[in-house]
Design a protein around this motif. Sequence first.
Motif, PDB file in Angstrom:
ATOM      1  N   PHE A  81       0.831  -1.198   0.000  1.00  0.00           N
ATOM      2  CA  PHE A  81       0.000   0.000   0.000  1.00  0.00           C
ATOM      3  C   PHE A  81       0.871   1.255   0.000  1.00  0.00           C
ATOM      4  O   PHE A  81       0.636   2.197  -0.770  1.00  0.00           O
ATOM      5  CB  PHE A  81      -0.917   0.003   1.225  1.00  0.00           C
ATOM      6  CG  PHE A  81      -1.734   1.264   1.368  1.00  0.00           C
ATOM      7  CD1 PHE A  81      -2.913   1.414   0.659  1.00  0.00           C
ATOM      8  CD2 PHE A  81      -1.318   2.299   2.195  1.00  0.00           C
ATOM      9  CE1 PHE A  81      -3.666   2.582   0.774  1.00  0.00           C
ATOM     10  CE2 PHE A  81      -2.055   3.462   2.317  1.00  0.00           C
ATOM     11  CZ  PHE A  81      -3.237   3.601   1.606  1.00  0.00           C
ATOM     12  N   ALA A  82       1.903   1.274   0.850  1.00  0.00           N
ATOM     13  CA  ALA A  82       2.786   2.436   0.926  1.00  0.00           C
ATOM     14  C   ALA A  82       3.467   2.692  -0.414  1.00  0.00           C
ATOM     15  O   ALA A  82       3.587   3.846  -0.849  1.00  0.00           O
ATOM     16  CB  ALA A  82       3.835   2.224   2.016  1.00  0.00           C
ATOM     17  N   GLU A  83       3.884   1.641  -1.083  1.00  0.00           N
ATOM     18  CA  GLU A  83       4.559   1.821  -2.370  1.00  0.00           C
ATOM     19  C   GLU A  83       3.595   2.341  -3.436  1.00  0.00           C
ATOM     20  O   GLU A  83       3.988   3.109  -4.312  1.00  0.00           O
ATOM     21  CB  GLU A  83       5.214   0.510  -2.812  1.00  0.00           C
ATOM     22  CG  GLU A  83       6.435   0.116  -1.977  1.00  0.00           C
ATOM     23  CD  GLU A  83       7.564   1.153  -2.065  1.00  0.00           C
ATOM     24  OE1 GLU A  83       7.621   1.909  -3.056  1.00  0.00           O
ATOM     25  OE2 GLU A  83       8.377   1.201  -1.125  1.00  0.00           O
ATOM     26  N   ARG A  84       2.317   1.947  -3.366  1.00  0.00           N
ATOM     27  CA  ARG A  84       1.329   2.495  -4.298  1.00  0.00           C
ATOM     28  C   ARG A  84       1.143   3.993  -4.049  1.00  0.00           C
ATOM     29  O   ARG A  84       1.049   4.785  -4.999  1.00  0.00           O
ATOM     30  CB  ARG A  84      -0.016   1.770  -4.164  1.00  0.00           C
ATOM     31  CG  ARG A  84      -0.012   0.345  -4.663  1.00  0.00           C
ATOM     32  CD  ARG A  84      -1.429  -0.163  -4.966  1.00  0.00           C
ATOM     33  NE  ARG A  84      -2.325  -0.047  -3.841  1.00  0.00           N
ATOM     34  CZ  ARG A  84      -2.451  -0.971  -2.885  1.00  0.00           C
ATOM     35  NH1 ARG A  84      -1.708  -2.064  -2.920  1.00  0.00           N
ATOM     36  NH2 ARG A  84      -3.322  -0.798  -1.909  1.00  0.00           N
ATOM     37  N   VAL A  85       1.082   4.367  -2.767  1.00  0.00           N
ATOM     38  CA  VAL A  85       0.960   5.788  -2.440  1.00  0.00           C
ATOM     39  C   VAL A  85       2.188   6.550  -2.927  1.00  0.00           C
ATOM     40  O   VAL A  85       2.072   7.627  -3.542  1.00  0.00           O
ATOM     41  CB  VAL A  85       0.770   5.984  -0.921  1.00  0.00           C
ATOM     42  CG1 VAL A  85       0.812   7.465  -0.562  1.00  0.00           C
ATOM     43  CG2 VAL A  85      -0.546   5.372  -0.465  1.00  0.00           C
ATOM     44  N   LEU A  86       3.371   6.000  -2.702  1.00  0.00           N
ATOM     45  CA  LEU A  86       4.608   6.677  -3.107  1.00  0.00           C
ATOM     46  C   LEU A  86       4.722   6.784  -4.623  1.00  0.00           C
ATOM     47  O   LEU A  86       5.277   7.760  -5.138  1.00  0.00           O
ATOM     48  CB  LEU A  86       5.824   5.935  -2.539  1.00  0.00           C
ATOM     49  CG  LEU A  86       6.016   6.067  -1.026  1.00  0.00           C
ATOM     50  CD1 LEU A  86       7.067   5.077  -0.532  1.00  0.00           C
ATOM     51  CD2 LEU A  86       6.429   7.499  -0.669  1.00  0.00           C
ATOM     52  N   ALA A  87       4.187   5.792  -5.342  1.00  0.00           N
ATOM     53  CA  ALA A  87       4.217   5.872  -6.803  1.00  0.00           C
ATOM     54  C   ALA A  87       3.368   7.032  -7.298  1.00  0.00           C
ATOM     55  O   ALA A  87       3.718   7.717  -8.272  1.00  0.00           O
ATOM     56  CB  ALA A  87       3.726   4.551  -7.403  1.00  0.00           C
ATOM     57  N   ALA A  88       2.235   7.255  -6.627  1.00  0.00           N
ATOM     58  CA  ALA A  88       1.351   8.362  -7.020  1.00  0.00           C
ATOM     59  C   ALA A  88       1.798   9.683  -6.421  1.00  0.00           C
ATOM     60  O   ALA A  88       1.638  10.741  -7.049  1.00  0.00           O
ATOM     61  CB  ALA A  88      -0.082   8.056  -6.571  1.00  0.00           C
TER      62      ALA A  88
END
Length: 277
Positions: free
Chosen positions: A41-48
């Motif tokens: 989840f954190a990596e998805r947020v960081l990608a956006a």
Amino acid sequence: MTAPEPVPDPVDEIDLTLPNPARVYDYMLGGAHNFATDREFAERVLAALPDTREVALANRAFLGRAVRACLDRGVRQFLDLGSGIPTAEPVHEIAHRADPAARVAYVDVEPVSVAMSRQILTGVDGASITAADLTDAGAVLAAPGVAGLLDPAEPVAVLAVSVLHFVHDDDLLGALFDRYVTAFGPGSMLVVSHGSTDVDDPHTAERMRTIERFTRDTAQPARSRDRALLRRLFVDRPGHRLELLEPGLVDVSDWRAEDGQPPAGMYAVVGEVVGRR
């Protein structure tokens, strides 16, 4: 490098299918007390939103400055609500550097945070961890880790940093802090940081809106509040008010920071409770 999955306490209380804000925050700060679902989840947020980790770090740095400000005013007791996992310059380490007799009561409802906190605090004098929901002020204040550690006749700094945007009911939130900030002695303080889209920078406002969208399907969806509502909920309350420390109600990146940092989209509230009932 990621440490092995932490052992929850107890295991059956944790839903590993949903990311949890406390564990996501731990990952953003570089901690190891998180699960694969939290990291994904954190990596998805960081990608956006690539600057989200910097926001987490700015919020954590604000907590440190606010705790030191409370210590400077003579406060030696701290109630940390929604504390998460006490790593990365935790409150008890900051407080104990100033005064080894300072007392810190951590409170969190998330089982991994509580279990890991128990491990971290083993052998640490003057610090406790309580498993409780901050929205049940009566249970929090009566818990042995709080009532047995903090002296209600003495001032306490009530900390609620980057957690109250997970409490959606405005009336409940206001009533909770009426209870918390009047439960302790004169000179008590309140420290809050809260996400908002009511900021001048368009990128910062959009970041918070995006985080709200991302968290809709998590264990704890987030809700932003504007500056006027935060003032009504925490500063100008019937029966008491909060005398804000300078520089007042500002972004956490602007609250007594030495170096200019981009806005985080998190408002800071730090003040002394005055005009008590």
